[in-house]
Scaffold this motif. Structure first.
Motif, PDB file in Angstrom:
ATOM      1  N   TYR A   1     -45.268 -67.780  -3.210  1.00  0.00           N
ATOM      2  CA  TYR A   1     -46.671 -67.725  -3.836  1.00  0.00           C
ATOM      3  C   TYR A   1     -47.373 -66.922  -2.977  1.00  0.00           C
ATOM      4  O   TYR A   1     -47.429 -66.575  -1.724  1.00  0.00           O
ATOM      5  CB  TYR A   1     -47.099 -69.146  -3.680  1.00  0.00           C
ATOM      6  CG  TYR A   1     -46.414 -70.275  -3.976  1.00  0.00           C
ATOM      7  CD1 TYR A   1     -46.823 -70.696  -5.467  1.00  0.00           C
ATOM      8  CD2 TYR A   1     -45.281 -71.018  -3.567  1.00  0.00           C
ATOM      9  CE1 TYR A   1     -46.106 -71.597  -6.203  1.00  0.00           C
ATOM     10  CE2 TYR A   1     -44.679 -71.857  -4.300  1.00  0.00           C
ATOM     11  CZ  TYR A   1     -44.952 -72.300  -5.409  1.00  0.00           C
ATOM     12  OH  TYR A   1     -44.246 -73.319  -6.165  1.00  0.00           O
TER      13      TYR A   1
ATOM     14  N   THR B   1     -52.833 -70.650  -4.228  1.00  0.00           N
ATOM     15  CA  THR B   1     -51.601 -70.236  -4.273  1.00  0.00           C
ATOM     16  C   THR B   1     -51.126 -69.976  -5.656  1.00  0.00           C
ATOM     17  O   THR B   1     -51.155 -70.917  -6.574  1.00  0.00           O
ATOM     18  CB  THR B   1     -50.564 -71.091  -3.528  1.00  0.00           C
ATOM     19  OG1 THR B   1     -50.419 -72.280  -4.001  1.00  0.00           O
ATOM     20  CG2 THR B   1     -50.980 -71.239  -1.908  1.00  0.00           C
ATOM     21  N   ASN B   2     -50.871 -68.709  -5.699  1.00  0.00           N
ATOM     22  CA  ASN B   2     -50.182 -68.234  -7.271  1.00  0.00           C
ATOM     23  C   ASN B   2     -48.618 -67.769  -7.078  1.00  0.00           C
ATOM     24  O   ASN B   2     -48.285 -66.928  -6.200  1.00  0.00           O
ATOM     25  CB  ASN B   2     -51.170 -66.991  -7.847  1.00  0.00           C
ATOM     26  CG  ASN B   2     -52.630 -67.615  -7.962  1.00  0.00           C
ATOM     27  OD1 ASN B   2     -53.098 -68.388  -8.510  1.00  0.00           O
ATOM     28  ND2 ASN B   2     -53.495 -66.643  -7.205  1.00  0.00           N
ATOM     29  N   GLU B   3     -47.997 -68.320  -7.892  1.00  0.00           N
ATOM     30  CA  GLU B   3     -46.477 -68.006  -7.840  1.00  0.00           C
ATOM     31  C   GLU B   3     -46.397 -66.644  -8.275  1.00  0.00           C
ATOM     32  O   GLU B   3     -46.771 -65.674  -9.139  1.00  0.00           O
ATOM     33  CB  GLU B   3     -45.961 -68.810  -8.783  1.00  0.00           C
ATOM     34  CG  GLU B   3     -44.266 -68.622  -8.590  1.00  0.00           C
ATOM     35  CD  GLU B   3     -43.412 -69.571  -9.751  1.00  0.00           C
ATOM     36  OE1 GLU B   3     -42.205 -69.154  -9.909  1.00  0.00           O
ATOM     37  OE2 GLU B   3     -43.998 -70.399 -10.407  1.00  0.00           O
TER      38      GLU B   3
END
Length: 439
Positions: A232, A246-248
């Motif tokens: 992430y 948090t961004n994958e």
């Protein structure tokens, strides 16, 4: 009486003149002493500041492969000779009053070559001084150890002569360790942020690949032969009082032996490019890997297993077009024990970085550098007629002739730490003397 007064006055004048002369002499002596000390200090410090791109030949101590050229240099040599004539104190490494024995000259050449190598390493790596290695732990990552083995093995193999017609592609690898997350981020207690410092000026648009290495602990269950590992990207929340976002970025799943620990390699090139284009967005990564029982098995806290802490491997490439081909020369190898040898040839020199106290060099720890030494009599002059003529015209010493120096040098691959404790894999040019000759 009148004559007594004149006599006393004369004595006072004589005493005053004598005192003035004594003070003048003392001042001159102090000035001369200071001049000699300044000269010696300047000469001594100049050795460490020299661009030791060539070795000094014989007793004249010129740079290897270098020649006296131009009338300006001749005038400078004449001025230096006049100056030394006035001040007999010799400048270290610049003028020898007594001829050196072959053994002394051999040791001098060896010392100069060692200084040259140290200067070359610090200059080529941009370190300028050895890094402080206090608290540094060597990673157990197999890719890292493979590079150590390859670098150590390649220390005794040399690349071919440079090709002037084709540009050289310089490849470099570096391993960045995990560092504390940037300040000002609200991070949940159960979460570890993996932050990697990037040198944007150094990397620029040279990055060709980026790999994140993460260690998975043994899981002791046959159900965990395949564990998904997700990366992430960390970003700031809209509200500063909230926790980080948090961004994958990517998820990988690999089959492995669950009963053993495993290293997982995750490609993160696109993310690294984003960070290089927008440095303010580099706030770190979060990695998760859960086994069949929902336990985090990825090592994301460096203090938990220092030798298995995550690493970011970066590959770079750069085109270099200013390479020059070396002249060929004698490949003769002389023995250090052969004190009667006087011809120009190559002598063995083993450099041990451990003995030098350079613990920042990971590999190779030891390599064969070699150095050149020997005389080049005027019998060689017919091969170098132009060079010999210039040397004679530009020198007040008729003994000048062809110089013994390196005629072919090879590069060497090196793995080392920088001041940020990043591990770099690079090629350092001109580290091995392959051939020596007169020119």
């Amino acid at each position: 009486m009148q004559w007594t007064r004149y006599l006393l006055l004369a004595l006072v004048l004589l005493q005053a003149l004598s005192e003035a002369k004594r003070k003048k002499n003392n001042t001159k002596i102090k000035h001369d002493s200071r001049t000699h000390e300044d000269r010696a200090r300047t000469s001594h410090s100049g050795i460490s500041e020299l661009q030791l791109s060539q070795e000094v030949p014989n007793q004249h101590m010129k740079h290897e492969g270098g020649h006296h050229q131009g009338g300006a240099h001749s005038a400078h040599s004449a001025h230096s000779a006049h100056r030394h004539h006035q001040h007999p104190t010799p400048e270290p490494y610049m003028l020898e009053q007594q001829p050196m024995t072959p053994e002394e000259q051999l040791e001098m050449r060896k010392s100069i070559r060692l200084l040259q190598i140290k200067d070359k390493v610090l200059t080529a790596t941009g370190l300028l001084k050895p890094p402080n290695m206090t608290g540094v732990v060597i990673s157990n990552n197999p890719d890292f150890h493979k590079i150590i083995e390859e670098t150590t093995a390649s220390a005794y193999t040399h690349e071919p002569l440079y090709n002037e017609d084709e540009p050289e592609i310089k490849s470099e690898k570096m391993f960045s360790p995990v560092e504390p997350a940037p300040p000002g981020l609200r991070i949940p207690a159960e979460m570890d942020v993996l932050y990697f410092k990037l040198n944007h000026e150094q990397l620029g648009n040279r990055v060709k690949r980026a790999i994140l290495h993460v260690w998975l602990k043994p899981m002791y269950s046959e159900l965990d032969r395949t564990v998904p590992v997700t990366v992430y990207k960390v970003s700031r929340p809209d509200n500063p009082d909230d926790f980080i976002n948090t961004n994958e970025v990517t998820t990988v799943s690999e089959s492995f032996d669950a009963m053993k620990g495993n290293w997982v390699d995750i490609e993160v090139f696109k993310l690294l490019q984003e960070w290089l284009n927008k440095p303010d967005e580099n706030l770190g990564l979060v990695v998760t890997a859960y086994d069949s029982q929902g336990r985090q098995v990825a090592v994301t806290d460096p203090s938990e297993m220092p030798t298995n802490a995550p690493l970011l491997e970066i590959h770079t490439e750069e085109t270099i077009r200013n390479r020059s081909k070396r002249n060929s020369g004698s490949n003769s190898l002389c023995s250090n024990s052969n004190n009667k040898e006087s011809r120009c040839c190559r002598y063995p020199l083993v450099v041990n970085f451990v003995d030098l106290g350079w613990d920042f060099i990971v590999a190779p720890k030891v390599y064969e550098a070699n150095f050149c030494n020997g005389k080049c009599p005027f019998l060689h002059a017919h091969k170098y007629a132009h060079t010999t003529l210039i040397q004679k015209l530009n020198s007040t010493n008729a003994q000048h002739g062809p110089c013994c120096g390196a005629r072919k040098l090879s590069p060497m691959k090196m793995l080392y730490y920088d001041h940020d404790h990043q591990i770099k894999f690079d090629t350092i040019q001109d580290m091995v003397v392959d051939r020596c000759g007169c020119s």
